[in-house]
Design an enzyme around this catalytic site. Structure first.
Site, mmCIF file in Angstrom:
data_model
loop_
_atom_site.group_PDB
_atom_site.id
_atom_site.type_symbol
_atom_site.label_atom_id
_atom_site.label_comp_id
_atom_site.label_asym_id
_atom_site.label_seq_id
_atom_site.Cartn_x
_atom_site.Cartn_y
_atom_site.Cartn_z
ATOM 1 N N CYS A 184 0.867 -1.213 -0.118
ATOM 2 C CA CYS A 184 0.112 0.083 0.132
ATOM 3 C C CYS A 184 0.827 1.209 -0.082
ATOM 4 O O CYS A 184 2.022 1.336 0.614
ATOM 5 C CB CYS A 184 -0.995 0.022 1.256
ATOM 6 S SG CYS A 184 -0.273 0.732 2.620
ATOM 7 N N GLU A 185 0.470 2.106 -0.807
ATOM 8 C CA GLU A 185 1.259 3.452 -0.906
ATOM 9 C C GLU A 185 1.260 4.565 0.347
ATOM 10 O O GLU A 185 1.875 5.519 0.681
ATOM 11 C CB GLU A 185 0.798 4.338 -1.994
ATOM 12 C CG GLU A 185 -0.814 4.915 -1.936
ATOM 13 C CD GLU A 185 -1.263 5.508 -3.163
ATOM 14 O OE1 GLU A 185 -2.004 6.353 -3.201
ATOM 15 O OE2 GLU A 185 -0.711 5.330 -4.118
ATOM 16 N N HIS A 186 0.162 4.077 1.152
ATOM 17 C CA HIS A 186 0.205 4.993 2.474
ATOM 18 C C HIS A 186 1.055 4.432 3.642
ATOM 19 O O HIS A 186 1.579 5.383 4.547
ATOM 20 C CB HIS A 186 -1.420 4.847 3.143
ATOM 21 C CG HIS A 186 -2.398 5.130 2.252
ATOM 22 N ND1 HIS A 186 -3.562 4.570 1.758
ATOM 23 C CD2 HIS A 186 -2.308 6.372 1.136
ATOM 24 C CE1 HIS A 186 -4.122 5.293 0.869
ATOM 25 N NE2 HIS A 186 -3.659 6.184 0.615
ATOM 26 N N HIS A 187 1.296 3.151 3.757
ATOM 27 C CA HIS A 187 2.079 2.719 4.912
ATOM 28 C C HIS A 187 3.122 1.743 4.507
ATOM 29 O O HIS A 187 4.102 1.325 4.904
ATOM 30 C CB HIS A 187 1.518 1.982 6.042
ATOM 31 C CG HIS A 187 0.361 2.938 6.704
ATOM 32 N ND1 HIS A 187 -1.075 2.747 6.223
ATOM 33 C CD2 HIS A 187 0.398 3.792 7.518
ATOM 34 C CE1 HIS A 187 -1.721 3.538 7.069
ATOM 35 N NE2 HIS A 187 -0.906 4.074 7.862
ATOM 36 N N GLN B 247 -6.051 -0.550 -3.495
ATOM 37 C CA GLN B 247 -6.517 -1.768 -4.037
ATOM 38 C C GLN B 247 -7.467 -1.203 -5.082
ATOM 39 O O GLN B 247 -7.889 -1.932 -6.074
ATOM 40 C CB GLN B 247 -7.342 -2.621 -3.167
ATOM 41 C CG GLN B 247 -7.853 -3.923 -3.714
ATOM 42 C CD GLN B 247 -8.505 -4.753 -2.417
ATOM 43 O OE1 GLN B 247 -7.993 -5.006 -1.406
ATOM 44 N NE2 GLN B 247 -9.714 -5.499 -2.978
ATOM 45 N N HIS C 286 -5.077 -6.418 3.866
ATOM 46 C CA HIS C 286 -4.181 -4.963 4.136
ATOM 47 C C HIS C 286 -3.153 -5.235 5.467
ATOM 48 O O HIS C 286 -4.114 -5.053 6.524
ATOM 49 C CB HIS C 286 -4.888 -4.014 3.707
ATOM 50 C CG HIS C 286 -5.466 -3.882 2.343
ATOM 51 N ND1 HIS C 286 -4.878 -2.933 1.560
ATOM 52 C CD2 HIS C 286 -6.491 -4.548 1.755
ATOM 53 C CE1 HIS C 286 -5.567 -2.912 0.384
ATOM 54 N NE2 HIS C 286 -6.590 -4.119 0.514
ATOM 55 N N CYS D 18 -1.643 -3.027 6.700
ATOM 56 C CA CYS D 18 -1.801 -1.780 7.348
ATOM 57 C C CYS D 18 -2.953 -1.853 8.099
ATOM 58 O O CYS D 18 -3.061 -0.969 9.260
ATOM 59 C CB CYS D 18 -1.680 -0.720 6.254
ATOM 60 S SG CYS D 18 -3.107 -0.625 5.150
#
Length: 206
Positions: free
Chosen positions: A97-100, A138, A166, A168
């Site tokens: 994931c691009e956030h975490h 996703q 996920h 995260c």
């Protein structure tokens, strides 16, 4: 008695030289993260970790070095007049994931209704992996895979459903293991025709 020590050392040196070089600033970035997490990057077990992490991330993100559409360039028309549903189910994939930058682990089902040509079934999985091996969310991954097939094969319809876990969410934050996320993207006849949509989703198991 033969002395293999020199040959062994040479083999190790050659193996190390063949590995992807890791710039000093990238290694230092990993060391900084280790210190921030409370570790000692100079500890014996962590001495080679910066290089390992850097090379691992280069592999995780190798999708940036390719255009997934290239896998759909070669198609076949000699299919005995077949023009019904083509479905590849439960394709495993791994993303982040691009956030975490935490792992996303899941499976995808990809279907299309061909017009006058089909593509090798392994190519559908390659398209998925090409987009999955990037930092992702996703929802975007689902849309990108469907749009790539739609644009390049020009089929009557495309359906992509992805289920994933996920890290995260399961390993940090709310720490809720066992939770899965499902996303879908339907195009063409699978969006416009209720019977086609029902058929494809039923064959996918939904």
């Amino acid at each position: 008695m033969a002395d293999y020590s020199d040959t062994f050392d040479e083999a190790l040196a050659a193996r190390e030289a063949a590995k992807l070089p890791v710039p000093d600033d990238v290694q230092e970035a990993v060391r900084t993260l280790l210190r921030w997490a409370g570790e000692d990057p100079d500890r014996e077990g962590l001495l080679d970790t910066p290089k390992r992490v850097a090379r691992a991330w280069k592999e995780y993100c190798e999708g940036y070095d390719e255009n997934p559409a290239i896998h759909l360039a070669r198609t076949f028309q000699e299919v005995g007049g077949y023009d019904e549903l083509v479905l590849l189910k439960d394709i495993p994939f791994h993303s982040h994931c691009e956030h975490h930058m935490a792992p996303i682990i899941g499976k995808a089902s990809i279907a299309y209704m061909p017009t006058d040509r089909v593509v090798g079934i392994s190519k559908l999985a390659r398209v998925l992996h090409g987009y999955a091996r990037r930092l992702q969310v996703q929802e975007r991954l689902t849309a990108e895979v469907a749009q790539c097939i739609w644009d390049n094969l020009k089929p009557h319809g495309v359906a992509v459903v992805i289920e994933a876990s996920h890290s995260c969410m399961t390993a940090r934050g709310v720490r809720t293991p066992g939770v899965g996320m499902t996303t879908s993207r339907l195009l063409g006849c699978f969006l416009d025709d209720p019977l086609s949509r029902k058929e494809v989703l039923s064959l996918m198991g939904y």
